[in-house]
Write an enzyme that holds these catalytic residues in place. Structure first.
Site, PDB file in Angstrom:
ATOM      1  N   HIS A 211       0.816  -1.214   0.000  1.00 27.43           N
ATOM      2  CA  HIS A 211       0.000   0.000   0.000  1.00 27.43           C
ATOM      3  C   HIS A 211       0.846   1.258   0.000  1.00 27.43           C
ATOM      4  O   HIS A 211       0.422   2.295  -0.477  1.00 27.43           O
ATOM      5  CB  HIS A 211      -1.015  -0.033   1.141  1.00 27.43           C
ATOM      6  CG  HIS A 211      -2.156  -0.945   0.814  1.00 27.43           C
ATOM      7  ND1 HIS A 211      -2.245  -2.218   1.298  1.00 27.43           N
ATOM      8  CD2 HIS A 211      -3.203  -0.774  -0.035  1.00 27.43           C
ATOM      9  CE1 HIS A 211      -3.324  -2.795   0.786  1.00 27.43           C
ATOM     10  NE2 HIS A 211      -3.919  -1.939  -0.026  1.00 27.43           N
ATOM     11  N   ARG A 318     -10.324   4.015  -2.193  1.00 24.69           N
ATOM     12  CA  ARG A 318      -9.912   3.287  -0.980  1.00 24.69           C
ATOM     13  C   ARG A 318     -10.179   4.173   0.236  1.00 24.69           C
ATOM     14  O   ARG A 318      -9.325   4.973   0.619  1.00 24.69           O
ATOM     15  CB  ARG A 318      -8.414   2.961  -1.045  1.00 24.69           C
ATOM     16  CG  ARG A 318      -8.010   1.927  -2.072  1.00 24.69           C
ATOM     17  CD  ARG A 318      -6.506   1.662  -1.964  1.00 24.69           C
ATOM     18  NE  ARG A 318      -6.087   0.508  -2.706  1.00 24.69           N
ATOM     19  CZ  ARG A 318      -5.626   0.524  -3.963  1.00 24.69           C
ATOM     20  NH1 ARG A 318      -5.521   1.661  -4.607  1.00 24.69           N
ATOM     21  NH2 ARG A 318      -5.242  -0.589  -4.543  1.00 24.69           N
ATOM     22  N   ARG A 354     -15.258   1.948  -2.016  1.00 28.14           N
ATOM     23  CA  ARG A 354     -15.101   0.701  -1.252  1.00 28.14           C
ATOM     24  C   ARG A 354     -15.247   0.996   0.230  1.00 28.14           C
ATOM     25  O   ARG A 354     -14.685   1.980   0.730  1.00 28.14           O
ATOM     26  CB  ARG A 354     -13.720   0.109  -1.542  1.00 28.14           C
ATOM     27  CG  ARG A 354     -13.499  -1.216  -0.869  1.00 28.14           C
ATOM     28  CD  ARG A 354     -12.220  -1.853  -1.318  1.00 28.14           C
ATOM     29  NE  ARG A 354     -11.066  -1.179  -0.759  1.00 28.14           N
ATOM     30  CZ  ARG A 354      -9.816  -1.520  -1.063  1.00 28.14           C
ATOM     31  NH1 ARG A 354      -9.573  -2.487  -1.927  1.00 28.14           N
ATOM     32  NH2 ARG A 354      -8.809  -0.886  -0.512  1.00 28.14           N
ATOM     33  N   GLU A 453     -11.000 -10.970  -4.257  1.00 29.53           N
ATOM     34  CA  GLU A 453      -9.565 -10.845  -3.990  1.00 29.53           C
ATOM     35  C   GLU A 453      -9.063 -11.932  -3.045  1.00 29.53           C
ATOM     36  O   GLU A 453      -7.898 -11.945  -2.688  1.00 29.53           O
ATOM     37  CB  GLU A 453      -9.245  -9.449  -3.440  1.00 29.53           C
ATOM     38  CG  GLU A 453     -10.048  -9.045  -2.218  1.00 29.53           C
ATOM     39  CD  GLU A 453      -9.719  -7.626  -1.735  1.00 29.53           C
ATOM     40  OE1 GLU A 453      -8.696  -7.069  -2.126  1.00 29.53           O
ATOM     41  OE2 GLU A 453     -10.517  -7.101  -0.938  1.00 29.53           O
ATOM     42  N   ASN A 476      -4.210  -7.546  -6.544  1.00 24.86           N
ATOM     43  CA  ASN A 476      -3.088  -7.412  -5.596  1.00 24.86           C
ATOM     44  C   ASN A 476      -3.188  -8.463  -4.496  1.00 24.86           C
ATOM     45  O   ASN A 476      -2.219  -9.151  -4.172  1.00 24.86           O
ATOM     46  CB  ASN A 476      -3.091  -6.028  -4.942  1.00 24.86           C
ATOM     47  CG  ASN A 476      -3.074  -4.924  -5.954  1.00 24.86           C
ATOM     48  OD1 ASN A 476      -2.657  -5.140  -7.082  1.00 24.86           O
ATOM     49  ND2 ASN A 476      -3.537  -3.748  -5.580  1.00 24.86           N
ATOM     50  N   ASP A 477      -4.376  -8.559  -3.926  1.00 26.05           N
ATOM     51  CA  ASP A 477      -4.544  -9.546  -2.853  1.00 26.05           C
ATOM     52  C   ASP A 477      -4.753 -10.945  -3.411  1.00 26.05           C
ATOM     53  O   ASP A 477      -4.282 -11.919  -2.831  1.00 26.05           O
ATOM     54  CB  ASP A 477      -5.730  -9.156  -1.964  1.00 26.05           C
ATOM     55  CG  ASP A 477      -5.315  -8.118  -0.939  1.00 26.05           C
ATOM     56  OD1 ASP A 477      -4.233  -8.284  -0.353  1.00 26.05           O
ATOM     57  OD2 ASP A 477      -6.045  -7.136  -0.761  1.00 26.05           O
ATOM     58  N   ARG A 487       2.588  -9.584  -0.419  1.00 23.18           N
ATOM     59  CA  ARG A 487       2.763  -8.560  -1.451  1.00 23.18           C
ATOM     60  C   ARG A 487       3.703  -7.431  -1.043  1.00 23.18           C
ATOM     61  O   ARG A 487       4.162  -6.661  -1.880  1.00 23.18           O
ATOM     62  CB  ARG A 487       1.397  -7.977  -1.838  1.00 23.18           C
ATOM     63  CG  ARG A 487       0.704  -7.246  -0.727  1.00 23.18           C
ATOM     64  CD  ARG A 487      -0.760  -6.986  -1.041  1.00 23.18           C
ATOM     65  NE  ARG A 487      -1.004  -5.646  -1.510  1.00 23.18           N
ATOM     66  CZ  ARG A 487      -2.211  -5.107  -1.663  1.00 23.18           C
ATOM     67  NH1 ARG A 487      -3.291  -5.834  -1.390  1.00 23.18           N
ATOM     68  NH2 ARG A 487      -2.365  -3.894  -2.083  1.00 23.18           N
ATOM     69  N   CYS A 524      -9.565  -3.919 -10.401  1.00 24.84           N
ATOM     70  CA  CYS A 524      -9.048  -2.685  -9.797  1.00 24.84           C
ATOM     71  C   CYS A 524      -7.692  -2.888  -9.130  1.00 24.84           C
ATOM     72  O   CYS A 524      -7.165  -1.986  -8.508  1.00 24.84           O
ATOM     73  CB  CYS A 524     -10.055  -2.115  -8.804  1.00 24.84           C
ATOM     74  SG  CYS A 524     -10.399  -3.230  -7.439  1.00 24.84           S
TER      75      CYS A 524
HETATM   76  C1  PEP Z   1      -6.444  -5.475  -4.537  1.00 24.48           C
HETATM   77  O1  PEP Z   1      -6.265  -6.220  -3.585  1.00 24.48           O
HETATM   78  O2  PEP Z   1      -6.153  -5.762  -5.711  1.00 24.48           O
HETATM   79  C2  PEP Z   1      -7.035  -4.136  -4.320  1.00 24.48           C
HETATM   80  C3  PEP Z   1      -7.376  -3.375  -5.325  1.00 24.48           C
HETATM   81  O3  PEP Z   1      -7.169  -3.697  -3.049  1.00 24.48           O
HETATM   82  P1  PEP Z   1      -5.960  -3.165  -2.154  1.00 24.48           P
HETATM   83  O4  PEP Z   1      -4.756  -2.976  -3.037  1.00 24.48           O
HETATM   84  O5  PEP Z   1      -6.398  -1.891  -1.534  1.00 24.48           O
HETATM   85  O6  PEP Z   1      -5.773  -4.256  -1.157  1.00 24.48           O
HETATM   86 MG    MG Z   2      -7.171  -5.773  -1.679  1.00 29.18          MG
END
Ligand code: PEP
Ligand code: MG
Length: 604
Positions: A211, A318, A354, A453, A476-477, A487, A524
């Site tokens: 993040h 976010r 979100r 995710e 991402n998750d 990550r 996303c």
């Molecule tokens: C993700 O997990 O891909 C996502 C968009 O949420 P974040 O990066 O805020 O965990």
């Molecule tokens: Mg996420």
């Protein structure tokens, strides 16, 4: 470059100590910058969770008393030096801190948690401070008491730092523009950086979809993370070049390197100028397939950047950053204003907001007294909201009230079971009824979507779909949970593979299920922001991509350079491969054929 085929490179160094040195890490946020370094040697403490053995209790109590004594001395010294420097009453802040350090309730409760529950001193102290802050903070809007809560957090930070051996007095206090060098930056620290003074950032740790990295992209601060020991190599005042495109940092560059830097910076500016010309054009393939290309934001102020980069709306807001930059909870009214601002500025374009995704690396002091032992697998996002309905309710009230200002959709994060999904939707309905009874103005219908995710949600997608209006794939998750790779950890960054065939096939099955059920499917995660993966995702059938505003033009360019037919064929081919390397090589070669210019910006 996030989401690009190759993510982690080997550290390479050359030159002698004191001379030029080039180090390579992970490109976290694009941009090329030169400037003087400002090196922070310590990070803010994360509270370790430990269960003590009975025989260790005594030592732990001594450690706690020693940290209190050290804190007392520091506060006295700070108070005395302030008294000399400033002739006003500012020094009295530290008198208040000193009183707190000697507070018998604070000390006794901490000691009993250590003695009776065998908690480590850091956690015991945090839990106690948290309780006291809650009691003090519950006295309404009293300004005096609010300030006392701030004092409590300050004392907490100082005692924890002393317990854990950090310097509690570091401040990111820049007088002139500089490049920040740090071991780590938490998302909340990054969120508070002054964009006008931070030219770039380079850190020892972190992954390109952490993040902190995501946030630096939002703030458009060029950044390289995962450099392992940049804090040992750089001292404040060193001249350095941060290359957020290639993931390199040049320390004390020689003259020829500085010249090359200016030539390259000029080249990038030209490419960026070309990309800027796409601003008003749609993300449409050569054969007329329109992709909804929207932007991810963390702060309401980013709306201008969404528009200037030519995104269609917001695919992911976010909201947790409204919570992370403060010690108390944002009120319904504050949240309503933030959401209404974004929604009305972008009207009639959609804005997908979100609900709170705190936890994991986004530790919010108001929500958790101490981080979990395994924060990414712990209390996070919807899990917190379903337990803390008071917090969830406040946010939902603000969101539902903001629906009248434009096209707002609600997105639920980190859903891993169908029960969580059903409970969340039922709760949204309940809050809506409550507002209706109060006579509040709300749009008659609000679309509700689920993030996909967590692998369990991806595998259960067909059962999830009837309950939602849309889904948004959080790559991402999804990648980290599917491949069991943190990550944010640079040590395993080479295993964090967006192009792993398991990832691609799982995403494909989710897209196919959504299309079959006639449900809108977007992406996303950071894969949406790389031309390589964006091309693949379009070919796989997503209808929307949402990426950081600065990534939008590059993605738009690749979409406009290809036909949907070609993209589909490319995706079909990729789905037959069973190795990450093959997929990466194939995509690199395809993108090169489709659009050579784009490679300049995203090359390895
Ligand atoms: C993700 O997990 O891909 C996502 C968009 O949420 P974040 O990066 O805020 O965990
Ligand atoms: Mg996420």
């Amino acid at each position: 470059m996030p989401g690009a085929p190759v993510q982690k490179k080997n550290i390479s160094k050359k030159g002698k100590k004191g001379g030029e040195l080039v180090v390579t890490g992970l490109a976290a946020s694009p941009g090329l910058v030169i400037g003087r370094a400002f090196a922070i040697k310590y990070g803010l403490p994360k509270v370790p969770v430990r269960i003590l053995r009975p025989e260790a209790v005594r030592g732990e109590i001594e450690r706690f008393h020693a940290a209190l004594a050290r804190t007392r001395t520091q506060c006295e010294e700070l108070r005395d030096s302030l008294k000399i420097k400033l002739k006003d009453k500012t020094h009295r802040i530290f008198d208040a801190h000193l009183m707190m350090i000697d507070d018998s309730l604070l000390i006794d409760q901490t000691l009993s948690l250590i003695r009776e529950q065998f908690m480590g001193a850091e956690q015991a102290f945090s839990v106690t401070v948290d309780k006291i802050a809650k009691v003090v903070g519950s006295h309404g809007n009293d300004q005096y008491l609010r300030e006392r809560v701030d004092d409590i957090w300050d004392v907490q930070r100082r005692v924890l730092s002393n317990l854990m051996g950090f310097d509690p007095d570091y401040r990111i206090n820049l007088k002139e523009p500089a490049i920040l060098i740090a071991h780590d930056l938490t998302p909340s620290q990054t969120a508070q950086l002054d964009r006008t003074l931070i030219l770039g950032a380079a850190t020892d740790v972190g992954g390109s979809t952490s993040h902190t990295a995501i946030l630096s992209r939002s703030l458009e601060i060029p950044a390289v993370v995962g450099l392992e020991n940049i804090t040992e190599l750089v001292v404040t005042g060193d001249e350095i070049i941060v290359d957020g495109y290639n993931g390199t940092v040049t320390i004390r560059p020689e003259q020829d390197k500085v010249k090359v830097f200016y030539d390259r910076a000029r080249g990038y500016r030209q490419i960026e100028d070309q990309l800027a010309e796409l601003q008003a054009l749609p993300a449409k393939t050569i054969d007329g397939m329109l992709v909804e290309l929207s932007a991810n934001i963390e702060f309401p102020e980013e709306v201008d950047s969404v528009i200037s980069h030519g995104a269609r709306g917001v695919g992911l807001f976010r909201t947790e950053f409204l919570y992370l930059t403060r010690n108390d909870l944002p009120s319904e009214e504050e949240q309503y204003e933030a959401y209404a601002k974004v929604v009305s500025c972008l009207k009639p374009e959609p804005v997908i907001i979100r609900t709170l995704d705190a936890g994991a690396d986004k530790f919010a002091v108001q929500l958790q007294s101490a981080p979990d032992a395994n924060p990414f697998l712990g209390n996070r996002a919807i899990r917190i909201c379903l337990k803390r309905k008071d917090i969830f309710r406040t946010q939902l009230r603000a969101l539902l009230r903001a629906t009248v200002h434009g096209n707002l959709k609600i997105l639920l994060p980190f859903i891993s079971t169908i029960e969580e999904l059903k409970k969340s939707i039922a709760f949204i309905r309940k809050v809506r009824r409550e507002l209706e009874r109060e006579g509040a103005l709300i749009a008659p219908r609000t679309e509700i979507g689920s993030m996909i995710e967590v692998p369990s949600a991806a595998l259960m997608i067909e059962d999830f779909l009837p309950y939602v209006d849309f889904i948004s794939i959080g790559t991402n998750d999804l990648i980290q949970y599917l491949l069991a790779v943190d990550r944010g950890n640079e040590k395993v960054a080479h295993l964090y593979q967006p192009f792993n065939p398991a990832v691609i096939r799982l995403i494909d099955s989710v897209i196919k299920a959504a299309r079959k059920a006639n449900k809108w499917v977007g992406v996303c995660g950071e894969m949406a922001g790389s031309p390589y993966s964006a091309l693949l995702l379009v070919g796989m059938g997503v209808v929307e991509l949402s990426a950081s505003p600065a990534s939008v033009p590059g993605v738009k360019k690749i979409i406009r350079s290809v036909s949907y037919k070609e993209a589909r064929a490319l995706a079909e081919k990729v789905l037959t491969f069973n190795s990450t390397a093959r997929i990466k090589n194939f995509l690199t070669q395809q993108v090169e054929e489709i659009d050579r210019e784009i490679i300049e910006l995203y090359k390895e």
